[in-house]
Design a protein around this motif. Structure first.
Motif, mmCIF file in Angstrom:
data_model
loop_
_atom_site.group_PDB
_atom_site.id
_atom_site.type_symbol
_atom_site.label_atom_id
_atom_site.label_comp_id
_atom_site.label_asym_id
_atom_site.label_seq_id
_atom_site.Cartn_x
_atom_site.Cartn_y
_atom_site.Cartn_z
ATOM 1 N N VAL A 1 0.791 -1.310 0.001
ATOM 2 C CA VAL A 1 0.436 -0.028 0.158
ATOM 3 C C VAL A 1 1.080 1.061 0.247
ATOM 4 O O VAL A 1 0.665 2.140 -0.650
ATOM 5 C CB VAL A 1 -1.250 -0.087 1.188
ATOM 6 N N GLU A 2 1.996 1.051 0.953
ATOM 7 C CA GLU A 2 2.914 2.337 1.009
ATOM 8 C C GLU A 2 2.935 2.622 -0.560
ATOM 9 O O GLU A 2 2.961 3.829 -1.144
ATOM 10 C CB GLU A 2 3.780 1.939 1.658
ATOM 11 N N THR A 3 3.611 1.735 -1.251
ATOM 12 C CA THR A 3 4.135 2.074 -2.563
ATOM 13 C C THR A 3 3.202 2.409 -3.560
ATOM 14 O O THR A 3 3.170 3.448 -4.323
ATOM 15 C CB THR A 3 4.895 0.677 -3.781
ATOM 16 N N ALA A 4 1.939 1.720 -3.268
ATOM 17 C CA ALA A 4 0.684 2.694 -4.431
ATOM 18 C C ALA A 4 0.387 3.850 -3.952
ATOM 19 O O ALA A 4 0.489 4.777 -5.087
ATOM 20 C CB ALA A 4 -0.533 1.899 -3.934
ATOM 21 N N ARG A 5 0.395 3.731 -2.798
ATOM 22 C CA ARG A 5 0.463 5.681 -2.136
ATOM 23 C C ARG A 5 1.303 6.615 -2.493
ATOM 24 O O ARG A 5 0.985 7.950 -3.495
ATOM 25 C CB ARG A 5 -0.265 5.613 -0.540
ATOM 26 N N ALA A 6 2.558 6.087 -2.710
ATOM 27 C CA ALA A 6 3.758 7.251 -3.688
ATOM 28 C C ALA A 6 3.423 7.318 -4.809
ATOM 29 O O ALA A 6 3.930 8.294 -4.941
ATOM 30 C CB ALA A 6 5.334 6.107 -3.178
ATOM 31 N N GLY B 1 0.351 7.483 -5.984
ATOM 32 C CA GLY B 1 -0.300 8.590 -5.989
ATOM 33 C C GLY B 1 -2.377 8.051 -5.715
ATOM 34 O O GLY B 1 -3.232 8.762 -6.863
ATOM 35 N N TYR B 2 -2.242 6.365 -5.887
ATOM 36 C CA TYR B 2 -3.151 5.786 -5.855
ATOM 37 C C TYR B 2 -3.269 5.786 -4.294
ATOM 38 O O TYR B 2 -2.965 5.773 -3.589
ATOM 39 C CB TYR B 2 -3.430 4.464 -6.317
ATOM 40 N N PRO B 3 -5.002 6.001 -3.860
ATOM 41 C CA PRO B 3 -5.588 5.797 -2.866
ATOM 42 C C PRO B 3 -5.254 4.131 -2.056
ATOM 43 O O PRO B 3 -5.639 3.989 -0.574
ATOM 44 C CB PRO B 3 -6.636 5.915 -2.709
ATOM 45 N N ASP B 4 -4.742 3.230 -2.638
ATOM 46 C CA ASP B 4 -4.705 2.056 -2.811
ATOM 47 C C ASP B 4 -4.384 0.860 -3.019
ATOM 48 O O ASP B 4 -4.073 1.458 -4.096
ATOM 49 C CB ASP B 4 -6.055 0.993 -1.635
#
Lengths: 140, 151
Positions: B42-47, B49-52
């Protein structure tokens, strides 16, 4: 790392091995993850004794998905706009697959840049098992 | 042979609304041997620009369900197999978001292949989000043939 229209040329290729020595376990795992429990992919007794095939074989969608891994590795995440395939031969346990994309065109559409790709996945004998096309957004 | 298609099948059936979970995405990514961190972390996805976490493109096939819908009953002993499909991606499937899937029989036709006559059922499935935006469109072809011929 996104591709750039300015450096892509028609005929450029990218390929990677997407599975080596496909295991029956992966077919069962894919059945569970996709909810596709067609016994031709998981039930050796049914498939050999009733359906008359030499063994279980991979879901077409698994071959398509593994080929898709090559595509997203090449064009980047969130870039794919179209992906279509024909399943040209069955994929069996023990097969190793190599997926390849070839640049067919680089074009502009609605102000953005698009690359069109031919997609082909072959087994260890060089026999094509997936044949298709894909398009993806690329940077200028 | 001409398969009987229920008029309801041409209208289509609806699956969902269904909320995609990060666990669904992870198990699918693992089954394909594709451990891209955007699918699993999830952290990679948030970085990015995605919410999850986001789903691999072919996750849409899990969403349309393990069975080809609407079902078309086959005569006893007939075999069927996937011939292929075409998918249009308009946006990402994202964990925690809710989607609806509508599937219909779009076409049925006969053709003669390498090993004789066969019938092709074309289905079209559309995945939409809660704002009724089309996220993915899937067109797939199912080959049907009689038991004496292998596909």
């Amino acid at each position: 790392m996104a591709l750039s229209a300015s450096t892509l040329k028609v005929g450029d290729t990218y390929e990677e091995q997407v599975v080596e020595d496909l295991k029956r376990t992966q077919l069962v795992q894919y059945a569970g993850a996709s909810g596709d429990y067609n016994p031709v992919h998981t039930d050796e007794v049914f498939v050999t004794k009733v359906a008359g095939y030499p063994s279980v074989f991979a879901h077409g969608m698994l071959s398509m998905g593994m080929t898709g891994k090559m595509l997203t590795n090449y064009v980047g995440d969130g870039r794919l706009t179209q992906y279509g395939v024909r399943f040209t031969r069955q994929v069996w346990p023990g097969d190793s697959l190599t997926a390849k994309a070839t640049v067919k065109a680089v074009r502009q559409e609605e102000g953005g840049h698009i690359v069109d790709l031919d997609v082909s996945t072959v087994n260890q004998d060089g026999v094509e098992v997936v044949s298709g096309y894909a398009s993806a957004r690329v940077d200028p | 042979m001409m398969l009987e298609i229920d008029p309801q099948a041409k209208q289509g059936v609806q699956l969902g609304p269904v909320t995609v979970t990060a666990e669904d995405i992870q198990s699918f990514a693992e089954a394909m041997g594709d451990l891209n961190p955007l699918y699993t972390d999830v952290e990679t996805a948030r970085a990015a620009g995605y919410p999850d976490v986001i789903a691999p493109p072919m996750f849409c096939m899990r969403m349309r369900g393990g069975k080809l819908l609407p079902e078309v009953p086959l005569p006893s002993g007939f075999m069927s197999l996937h011939a292929g499909q075409e998918i249009e991606f308009h946006d990402e499937i994202i964990a925690g978001q809710t989607y609806t899937i509508t599937s219909r029989v779009a076409d049925v036709y006969e053709k003669t292949g390498r090993s004789g006559p066969m019938e092709i059922i074309v289905r079209e499935s559309t995945i939409t989000d809660t704002e009724e935006r089309t996220i993915v469109t899937i067109r797939e072809r199912q080959i049907v043939r009689s038991p004496e011929k292998k596909i």
